[in-house]
Enzyme design. Sequence first.
Site, PDB file in Angstrom:
ATOM      1  N   HIS A   7      -8.432   3.606   3.380  1.00  0.00           N
ATOM      2  CA  HIS A   7      -8.699   4.265   4.660  1.00  0.00           C
ATOM      3  C   HIS A   7     -10.188   4.333   5.025  1.00  0.00           C
ATOM      4  O   HIS A   7     -10.520   4.513   6.195  1.00  0.00           O
ATOM      5  CB  HIS A   7      -8.174   5.703   4.637  1.00  0.00           C
ATOM      6  CG  HIS A   7      -6.684   5.813   4.643  1.00  0.00           C
ATOM      7  ND1 HIS A   7      -5.891   5.279   3.655  1.00  0.00           N
ATOM      8  CD2 HIS A   7      -5.842   6.404   5.532  1.00  0.00           C
ATOM      9  CE1 HIS A   7      -4.625   5.545   3.926  1.00  0.00           C
ATOM     10  NE2 HIS A   7      -4.566   6.223   5.051  1.00  0.00           N
ATOM     11  N   GLU A  59      -6.028   9.007   9.127  1.00  0.00           N
ATOM     12  CA  GLU A  59      -4.646   8.939   9.648  1.00  0.00           C
ATOM     13  C   GLU A  59      -4.541   9.647  10.997  1.00  0.00           C
ATOM     14  O   GLU A  59      -3.768   9.261  11.859  1.00  0.00           O
ATOM     15  CB  GLU A  59      -3.687   9.618   8.668  1.00  0.00           C
ATOM     16  CG  GLU A  59      -3.642   8.948   7.326  1.00  0.00           C
ATOM     17  CD  GLU A  59      -2.327   8.256   7.043  1.00  0.00           C
ATOM     18  OE1 GLU A  59      -1.330   8.597   7.679  1.00  0.00           O
ATOM     19  OE2 GLU A  59      -2.325   7.364   6.171  1.00  0.00           O
ATOM     20  N   CYS A  71     -11.255   2.977  -1.105  1.00  0.00           N
ATOM     21  CA  CYS A  71      -9.965   3.499  -0.627  1.00  0.00           C
ATOM     22  C   CYS A  71      -9.630   2.760   0.664  1.00  0.00           C
ATOM     23  O   CYS A  71     -10.528   2.520   1.487  1.00  0.00           O
ATOM     24  CB  CYS A  71     -10.086   5.002  -0.371  1.00  0.00           C
ATOM     25  SG  CYS A  71      -8.634   5.710   0.427  1.00  0.00           S
ATOM     26  N   ASP A 116       0.868  -1.182   0.000  1.00  0.00           N
ATOM     27  CA  ASP A 116       0.000   0.000   0.000  1.00  0.00           C
ATOM     28  C   ASP A 116       0.903   1.229   0.000  1.00  0.00           C
ATOM     29  O   ASP A 116       2.102   1.138   0.268  1.00  0.00           O
ATOM     30  CB  ASP A 116      -0.896   0.000   1.252  1.00  0.00           C
ATOM     31  CG  ASP A 116      -1.804   1.225   1.276  1.00  0.00           C
ATOM     32  OD1 ASP A 116      -2.411   1.543   0.249  1.00  0.00           O
ATOM     33  OD2 ASP A 116      -1.884   1.900   2.326  1.00  0.00           O
ATOM     34  N   SER A 117       0.299   2.373  -0.261  1.00  0.00           N
ATOM     35  CA  SER A 117       1.052   3.622  -0.206  1.00  0.00           C
ATOM     36  C   SER A 117       1.494   3.942   1.217  1.00  0.00           C
ATOM     37  O   SER A 117       2.365   4.783   1.415  1.00  0.00           O
ATOM     38  CB  SER A 117       0.178   4.753  -0.738  1.00  0.00           C
ATOM     39  OG  SER A 117      -1.051   4.771  -0.035  1.00  0.00           O
ATOM     40  N   CYS A 142      -3.723  -0.997  -2.082  1.00  0.00           N
ATOM     41  CA  CYS A 142      -4.001   0.400  -2.414  1.00  0.00           C
ATOM     42  C   CYS A 142      -4.959   0.475  -3.608  1.00  0.00           C
ATOM     43  O   CYS A 142      -4.659  -0.034  -4.688  1.00  0.00           O
ATOM     44  CB  CYS A 142      -2.677   1.078  -2.760  1.00  0.00           C
ATOM     45  SG  CYS A 142      -2.845   2.795  -3.211  1.00  0.00           S
TER      46      CYS A 142
HETATM   47  N1  DGL Z   1      -4.032   3.785  -0.262  1.00  0.00           N
HETATM   48  C1  DGL Z   1      -4.729   4.820  -1.010  1.00  0.00           C
HETATM   49  C2  DGL Z   1      -5.941   4.196  -1.707  1.00  0.00           C
HETATM   50  O1  DGL Z   1      -6.468   3.195  -1.291  1.00  0.00           O
HETATM   51  C3  DGL Z   1      -5.156   5.950  -0.116  1.00  0.00           C
HETATM   52  C4  DGL Z   1      -4.004   6.795   0.392  1.00  0.00           C
HETATM   53  C5  DGL Z   1      -3.209   7.437  -0.709  1.00  0.00           C
HETATM   54  O2  DGL Z   1      -3.707   8.362  -1.383  1.00  0.00           O
HETATM   55  O3  DGL Z   1      -2.106   6.994  -0.940  1.00  0.00           O
HETATM   56  O4  DGL Z   1      -6.373   4.717  -2.704  1.00  0.00           O
END
Ligand code: DGL
Length: 277
Positions: A190, A156, A188, A14-15, A77
């Site tokens: 989050h 976050e 997403c 993930d990011s 992600c």
């Molecule tokens: N992990 C990203 C997503 O699911 C969200 C956070 C980001 O923008 O990196 O799209």
Amino acid sequence: MNFMNKSNPIGVFDSGIGGLTVVKQLKQFLPKENIVYFGDTARVPYGTKSNSTVIEYAIQDARFLINKNVKLIVVACNTASSVALDVLREKFGVPIIGMITPGANLALEKTKNNRIGVIGTEATISNAAYSKELLKLNDKVKVYEKACPLFVPLAEEGWLEHKATKLIAKEYLSELKEKNIDTLILGCTHYPLLKNVIGEVMGEGVELIDSGTAAAIVVEDYLRAKSLLNDSSVEGNDLFFVSDMPGKFKFIAERFLGKKLPNIRKIDLDEELSFKN
Ligand code: DGL
């Protein structure tokens, strides 16, 4: 390198920290699997970056996991799943599962009125990743998409039930409410953390789809079909790698997963990749 081995880990990237929502689902469905997680905390967010940058990052993230001998990669992600999946599948031999198709399929299973909403980062929504997939699978559905970029920093920050979060959720979601949708994809990593607030705003008649849950089911089905489920008698061992801020990651991750995580390491991705390749 042989990734077709039952005891090899599942790789997840993930990011940043958000992919832990997907890890949580994987642990629930597949407790015996070992997991290697990479969170690109030095370069988060991906959701505001161009497709070419996200693709470049995703290739590096996947390569790092492949070097750890993973038997399958979960692109937790949604942004990377939206833009990089085809490239990753072309480039690497390891099976790769993203968020979009599992989330879309689950939404189609649940909707009764064929009106589906999707929320995600700017990148996921501007690429229309979910709507293209939904319409490919069923051309009768109506899809309404909305980018909700502020949800990421709110999650976050841990403001999961905060009044500011409620206010912002009302602002973002009011136009979707007017569309009479009965299903909303949380597109997403989050957003499942904000499920309570999002559910409250959307009301009881709207089913929320967690793409992470949907993906975990797909991973389980895939591994079973290929006889690659880990048949160990003990719970899986997890390793977490991040590209920055391991302390912050540890704090949030332990709170979120509800257990101590001794195996968190900061790595230099460039160094790791130049050393191996
Ligand atoms: N992990 C990203 C997503 O699911 C969200 C956070 C980001 O923008 O990196 O799209």
